[in-house]
Motif scaffolding. Structure first.
Motif, PDB file in Angstrom:
ATOM      1  N   VAL A  66       2.291 -17.964 -40.850  1.00 59.51           N
ATOM      2  CA  VAL A  66       2.117 -19.217 -40.114  1.00 59.51           C
ATOM      3  C   VAL A  66       0.674 -19.363 -39.648  1.00 59.51           C
ATOM      4  CG1 VAL A  66       4.498 -19.701 -39.487  1.00 59.51           C
ATOM      5  CG2 VAL A  66       3.159 -18.167 -38.050  1.00 59.51           C
TER       6      VAL A  66
ATOM      7  N   CYS B 191      -1.721 -27.608 -18.686  1.00 58.07           N
ATOM      8  CA  CYS B 191      -2.267 -28.173 -19.914  1.00 58.07           C
ATOM      9  C   CYS B 191      -2.163 -29.693 -19.924  1.00 58.07           C
ATOM     10  CB  CYS B 191      -1.507 -27.589 -21.100  1.00 58.07           C
ATOM     11  SG  CYS B 191      -2.084 -28.242 -22.646  1.00 58.07           S
TER      12      CYS B 191
ATOM     13  N   MET C 287     -10.819 -25.068 -18.649  1.00 55.29           N
ATOM     14  CA  MET C 287     -10.172 -23.847 -19.113  1.00 55.29           C
ATOM     15  C   MET C 287     -11.148 -23.162 -20.069  1.00 55.29           C
ATOM     16  SD  MET C 287      -8.479 -22.401 -21.868  1.00 55.29           S
ATOM     17  CE  MET C 287      -7.694 -23.564 -22.949  1.00 55.29           C
TER      18      MET C 287
ATOM     19  N   GLN D 112      -9.225 -29.491 -18.652  1.00 51.67           N
ATOM     20  CA  GLN D 112      -7.772 -29.550 -18.597  1.00 51.67           C
ATOM     21  C   GLN D 112      -7.244 -30.408 -17.466  1.00 51.67           C
ATOM     22  OE1 GLN D 112      -5.099 -28.631 -20.435  1.00 51.67           O
ATOM     23  NE2 GLN D 112      -6.775 -28.719 -21.889  1.00 51.67           N
TER      24      GLN D 112
ATOM     25  N   ARG E  68     -11.678 -20.208 -22.835  1.00 49.08           N
ATOM     26  CA  ARG E  68     -10.985 -19.243 -23.703  1.00 49.08           C
ATOM     27  C   ARG E  68     -11.994 -18.204 -24.163  1.00 49.08           C
ATOM     28  NH1 ARG E  68      -8.245 -22.401 -27.920  1.00 49.08           N
ATOM     29  NH2 ARG E  68      -6.615 -22.750 -26.404  1.00 49.08           N
TER      30      ARG E  68
ATOM     31  N   HIS F 121      -5.068 -15.011 -18.358  1.00 51.15           N
ATOM     32  CA  HIS F 121      -3.859 -15.266 -19.136  1.00 51.15           C
ATOM     33  C   HIS F 121      -4.063 -14.777 -20.570  1.00 51.15           C
ATOM     34  CE1 HIS F 121      -0.298 -17.600 -20.317  1.00 51.15           C
ATOM     35  NE2 HIS F 121      -0.978 -17.964 -21.380  1.00 51.15           N
TER      36      HIS F 121
ATOM     37  N   THR G  13      -3.226 -14.982 -24.367  1.00 51.12           N
ATOM     38  CA  THR G  13      -2.688 -16.060 -25.210  1.00 51.12           C
ATOM     39  C   THR G  13      -2.013 -15.516 -26.465  1.00 51.12           C
ATOM     40  OG1 THR G  13      -4.469 -16.469 -26.805  1.00 51.12           O
ATOM     41  CG2 THR G  13      -4.773 -17.337 -24.573  1.00 51.12           C
ATOM     42  N   THR G  14      -1.334 -16.427 -27.174  1.00 49.48           N
ATOM     43  CA  THR G  14      -0.648 -16.033 -28.411  1.00 49.48           C
ATOM     44  C   THR G  14      -1.621 -15.746 -29.552  1.00 49.48           C
ATOM     45  OG1 THR G  14      -0.326 -18.398 -28.745  1.00 49.48           O
ATOM     46  CG2 THR G  14       1.572 -17.131 -28.031  1.00 49.48           C
ATOM     47  N   ARG G  15      -2.920 -15.931 -29.304  1.00 47.80           N
ATOM     48  CA  ARG G  15      -3.886 -15.556 -30.334  1.00 47.80           C
ATOM     49  C   ARG G  15      -4.716 -14.370 -29.843  1.00 47.80           C
ATOM     50  NH1 ARG G  15      -6.908 -17.573 -33.286  1.00 47.80           N
ATOM     51  NH2 ARG G  15      -5.834 -16.830 -35.123  1.00 47.80           N
TER      52      ARG G  15
ATOM     53  N   ARG H  78      -5.162 -30.420 -40.950  1.00 50.50           N
ATOM     54  CA  ARG H  78      -5.065 -28.968 -41.154  1.00 50.50           C
ATOM     55  C   ARG H  78      -4.877 -28.639 -42.633  1.00 50.50           C
ATOM     56  NH1 ARG H  78      -3.406 -26.123 -36.428  1.00 50.50           N
ATOM     57  NH2 ARG H  78      -3.672 -24.269 -37.713  1.00 50.50           N
TER      58      ARG H  78
ATOM     59  N   ARG I  85     -10.659 -29.342 -39.251  1.00 55.38           N
ATOM     60  CA  ARG I  85      -9.847 -28.959 -38.090  1.00 55.38           C
ATOM     61  C   ARG I  85     -10.049 -27.479 -37.835  1.00 55.38           C
ATOM     62  NH1 ARG I  85      -7.904 -29.544 -34.061  1.00 55.38           N
ATOM     63  NH2 ARG I  85      -5.860 -30.270 -33.466  1.00 55.38           N
ATOM     64  N   LYS I  86      -9.514 -26.995 -36.728  1.00 54.90           N
ATOM     65  CA  LYS I  86      -9.618 -25.560 -36.429  1.00 54.90           C
ATOM     66  C   LYS I  86      -8.986 -24.725 -37.545  1.00 54.90           C
ATOM     67  CE  LYS I  86      -5.423 -25.752 -33.712  1.00 54.90           C
ATOM     68  NZ  LYS I  86      -4.804 -25.380 -32.467  1.00 54.90           N
TER      69      LYS I  86
ATOM     70  N   PRO J  84       1.153 -22.433 -21.419  1.00 51.80           N
ATOM     71  CA  PRO J  84       1.009 -22.815 -20.003  1.00 51.80           C
ATOM     72  C   PRO J  84       1.709 -24.132 -19.665  1.00 51.80           C
ATOM     73  CG  PRO J  84      -1.131 -22.481 -21.055  1.00 51.80           C
ATOM     74  CD  PRO J  84      -0.121 -22.453 -22.129  1.00 51.80           C
TER      75      PRO J  84
ATOM     76  N   LEU K 147      -2.160 -31.656 -22.339  1.00 53.95           N
ATOM     77  CA  LEU K 147      -1.430 -32.231 -23.473  1.00 53.95           C
ATOM     78  C   LEU K 147       0.082 -32.114 -23.329  1.00 53.95           C
ATOM     79  CD1 LEU K 147      -3.681 -30.763 -26.319  1.00 53.95           C
ATOM     80  CD2 LEU K 147      -3.870 -32.959 -25.172  1.00 53.95           C
TER      81      LEU K 147
END
Ligand code: HEM
Ligand code: SF4
Length: 556
Positions: free
Chosen positions: A183, A422, A53, A48, A55, A84, A86-88, A251, A164-165, A417, A424
């Protein structure tokens, strides 16, 4: 929760050993950066902006107190003393050294945790409702199905290099959807058909990011035992037809949109014909076995509304407010579900220190059978608290900063973050969350405003779910400067919708005023029972636009 057997432990130990060796070979120059990249991503390791980072996977968001204590120790020994959420529902470390990661993975394995498939183009952590298994509204506990999907997808050789993921979420509540299934790449919803048989409604092709999409239903009813063969068919169709030439079009949502939901579903059905009777098909015995991993804890025979609770409720207004917001009904009489809101103003949403992790572990042991859950709103849940203990628990979490009675309210912000960590990011997101939290620091006022989701992402990858926030904030780059675009009307609920962009973006310093103007339009126009999203849907975007882009000062 699922516990490792010898087989699991052996596979995971092999994984840690392999990664240790890979890091060494990379350090020695025997592996190039390019060769190392997929290897580290398979183990959840990103490089990062400021540091690597890591996960860490938290299957369906469930953690034991033992795991929490180990995470606390890891953040202390190898990181800066905080983690932290995360949203997942995963846990991220923002400052580990690459060379320490093999040791971290070993420490995680010691408490049956890992970082497999938390990154890279594979099937990621399957997420679900944080109230799974204790929720009076659910048809059934969705976690055994998450576990079935987890075991099937972990190290699945055919799906290690997807275009893709790939993200799967499971929901089991007929009226509510805390898992945001529409979503996700695949949304699985537990349903019963008219004969009362258990099965699933399947959504495919939803997702946020560059091209946000609400996933269409591709099968209304899938019999229970066909779950894996059908998922396998979907992922196969995606693996075969998904684009690999352009990362931004790779995706499954792009494929489903390009083909149309019906054509896509047709291809899946065709594939399914070939595999539905294969060895992957579930058996009633297998499902029953998975269910045994989620046996109920040793609940006491209690009754609702014990005296201790009723007394305090009437005498302590603040406690009563917390009860009404952060505490939900439980399927067992005399118990409650408590959400610790990790949204204290001035602390990045979802950040928890090592000491706090340890305190939560103690509280879980004391009040909730030693278990906690993480939520996609970046909060933490104690799922099995006896109602008679609620006052004590509330007092214990207040000094920790986890008792802000704002669950589901304006300051319970989802926030990625962003530019603070991050690589990106187009803009910082944490300071925006903070300035909005400061502006709306009056709990009475935000209670009066009622449910409003405000989500912030630092770039269009949408880690902060800005598209599905009732109010969404997106960091954009304008000639090297940080600006913020606002969208309205998003929802990740049953009525899932991607928000509409309000108009030109704003400077960071204006963001609290902008949100206040939006809120004022709501307050002036709402009917008694209307939530923000209802008023927005009734009025449309125009009145909000007019107010926000009006040149009048905010407090005029
Ligand atoms: C700091 C390192 C991170 C990096 C490099 C990163 C990278 C990305 C990228 C590239 C995407 C877009 C993928 C695509 O749709 O093509 C994405 C989406 C996403 N990320 Fe992150 N992310 C990071 C942190 C996080 C954090 C902290 C969270 C949770 C708070 C998170 C959760 C998500 C989610 C939920 C999506 C949604 C995309 C979807 O539903 O399709 N990520 N991330
Ligand atoms: S939304 Fe963008 S800035 Fe925020 S964490 Fe995701 S990739 Fe980073």
């Amino acid at each position: 929760m699922y516990l490792y057997d010898d087989y699991d432990r052996r596979i995971q130990q092999d994984r840690v050993n392999q990664f240790r060796e890979q890091v060494q070979r990379w350090r020695n120059g025997e592996l190039s950066e390019e060769e190392m990249l997929p290897l580290r991503l398979q183990n959840g390791l990103y490089i990062q902006r400021l540091a690597p980072m890591l996960r860490i996977a938290v299957p369906y968001g469930t953690l034991s107190s033992r795991q929490l204590r180990q995470l606390a120790r890891i953040t202390r020994d190898y990181d800066k003393g905080y983690a932290h959420v995360t949203t997942r529902q995963n846990i991220q470390l923002n400052w580990p050294a690459v060379d320490d990661v093999p040791d971290i993975l070993q420490d995680l394995l010691d408490v049956e945790m890992h970082a497999n498939q938390t990154s890279g183009n594979c099937i990621r952590n399957t997420t679900t409702d944080e109230f799974a298994g204790v929720n009076p509204d659910e048809l059934e506990d969705p976690r055994p199905y998450c576990e079935i999907i987890r075991q099937w997808s972990t190290f699945h050789p055919e799906f290690a290099y997807l275009p893709r993921k790939f993200k799967i979420a499971v929901n089991a509540c007929p009226d509510l959807d805390r898992a945001a299934v529409q979503v996700h790449d695949i949304g699985v919803e537990l349903v019963r058909n008219e004969n009362g048989e258990r099965g699933f409604r399947i959504y495919a092709g939803g997702g946020l990011g560059r091209t946000p999409m609400v996933g269409p239903i591709i099968r209304d009813f899938l019999p229970e035992l066909d779950l894996l063969t059908y998922l396998e068919s979907i992922v196969r169709v995606y693996n075969r037809y998904g684009r690999r030439d352009n990362k931004f079009k790779a995706r499954i949502k792009i494929l489903v949109k390009a083909l149309g939901a019906e054509v896509f579903a047709g291809k899946v059905e065709q594939e399914w014909e070939a595999v539905r009777e294969s060895r992957t098909r579930l058996t009633p015995e297998a499902v029953a076995r998975y269910k045994t991993y989620f046996r109920e804890p040793a609940y006491e025979q209690l009754t609702d509304g014990p005296g201790e609770l009723s007394d305090k409720r009437t005498t302590d207004n603040e406690f009563s407010k917390w009860l009404s917001r952060n505490v939900q009904p439980h399927k067992k009489p005399g118990y409650a579900i408590v959400t610790l809101t990790v949204k204290k103003t001035g602390v990045p949403p979802g950040d928890i220190t090592d000491k706090q992790l340890e305190r939560i572990a103690d509280l879980a042991d004391q009040y909730s059978f030693g278990e906690v859950r993480t939520t996609h709103h970046q909060n933490v849940v104690l799922a099995d608290v006896p109602q008679r203990d609620l006052y004590d628990l509330w007092q214990a979490i207040r000094p920790l900063g986890f008792a802000t009675a704002n669950l589901g309210l304006l300051t319970d912000i989802i926030c990625c973050p962003g530019g603070d960590y991050c690589a990106l990011a187009n803009a910082k997101s944490i300071p925006v969350a903070e300035m909005i939290q400061r502006r709306f620091d009056n709990l009475d006022y935000i209670h009066d405003l009622g449910e409003i989701e405000l989500n912030i992402s630092g770039c269009m990858n949408a880690c902060g779910h800005h598209h599905v926030g009732n109010i969404g904030v997106l960091g954009v780059d304008k000639k090297g400067l940080e600006f913020y675009q606002v969208s309205l009307g998003g929802s990740s609920q049953r009525d899932a919708e991607v928000g509409k962009i309000l108009g030109p973006s704003f400077a960071r310093d204006d963001m609290d005023d902008v949100v206040e103007k939006i809120i004022n339009v709501y307050v002036e126009n709402r009917t008694e029972e209307e939530r923000f999203i209802d008023t927005y849907r009734r009025l449309g975007i125009e009145p909000f636009k007019q107010r926000v882009y009006d040149k009048e000062p905010a407090h005029a």
